[in-house]
Design a protein around this motif. Structure first.
Motif: not given
Length: 263
Positions: A85-92, A94-103, A209-216
């Motif tokens: 659960p700790v891994y999942f929370a950090g990954q999700l 982090g993915a949201m933060i990264g997407a906001a930084l792309v914007w 488009g090969y997600a191969i990563n649920p959090a991504r």
């Protein structure tokens, strides 16, 4: 590794992964970008370099899973689900933060792209045409900066493609990529996995488009839905379960194959 190290490492690593990976898609897709139309090779190698950078940056903190499918594969291999659960929370997160930084990085390009009449059509026509207007149909590819989508919408094929791509990725991680503790990616493993991601993109990325990563996929899709982007189109929530379920199934299958054939 402590829970706090895991969480911080996965947040930072996944944010960097999405910043660089989503960034190369934005660079290729958006108007007024110097890399516009650079093509699929640029995207696949950009994602590979994104994986390598994020792994080397955070491997010592969390083992750099950066992907719930990898976390599930390692948990099944070891039979240890304590920190999942700790891994999942950090990954999700982090993915949201990264997407906001792309914007933020491509703010002007998003605006130029989504207000260009060649892309979104004439606003007066939009009022006449109603809910299925040109803006919705033409601006939709901008979603691809944030998350994946199929070229041909076929549930079983799209799901199978994501399962197969992730199976290759996670089996490569389990057989070649883990560090001495077996809990995360090692130094040589980080480079190997980055090249595997490039190979998956080139060979299996065409259909979905090969997600191969649920959090991504899920984290940036949530950000796309929340961001104040004009004429951005929908976030395609009807498809969103496939790049979550497919990679998780692929990761589990890879762990099963590993335990049968390699353990």
């Amino acid at each position: 590794m402590s829970s706090s190290d895991i969480f911080i490492g996965e947040v930072i690593g996944t944010a960097v992964l999405i910043l660089l990976g989503g960034g190369v898609v934005a660079a290729v897709v958006l108007k007024r970008s110097k890399a516009q139309n650079a093509g699929w090779l640029a995207i696949t190698f950009g994602w590979g370099f994104a994986v390598m950078t994020a792994v080397y940056m955070t491997g010592s903190l969390s083992g750099a899973h950066l992907n719930p499918a990898v976390t599930v594969g390692i948990a099944i291999k070891d039979g240890d689900w304590k920190n999942v659960p700790v891994y999942f929370a950090g990954q999700l997160l982090g993915a949201m933060i990264g997407a906001a930084l792309v914007w933020i990085a491509y703010y002007g390009q998003f605006h130029a792209h989504l207000t260009d009449r060649e892309i979104v059509g004439d606003p007066t026509e939009k009022a006449i045409e109603g809910p299925h207007d040109e803006a919705r149909s033409h601006a939709g590819p901008v979603l691809g900066v944030f998350s994946t989508g199929p070229e041909i919408r076929n549930v079983w094929q799209n799901l199978a493609t994501e399962i197969l791509g992730t199976l290759v990725l996670v089996l490569a991680v389990l057989t070649q990529g883990l560090n001495d503790s077996g809990k995360g990616l090692g130094v040589i493993g980080g480079l190997m996995v980055a090249l595997v991601v490039v190979g998956i993109g080139l060979s299996l990325g065409g259909p979905t488009g090969y997600a191969i990563n649920p959090a991504r996929d899920l984290g940036p899709r949530i950000v796309h839905a929340l961001l104040p982007l004009p004429n951005k189109g929908g976030s395609d929530w009807g498809y969103a379960w496939i790049p979550v379920a497919g990679p998780l199934i692929g990761g589990a299958l890879a762990a099963g194959i590993y335990n049968i054939a390699f353990a």
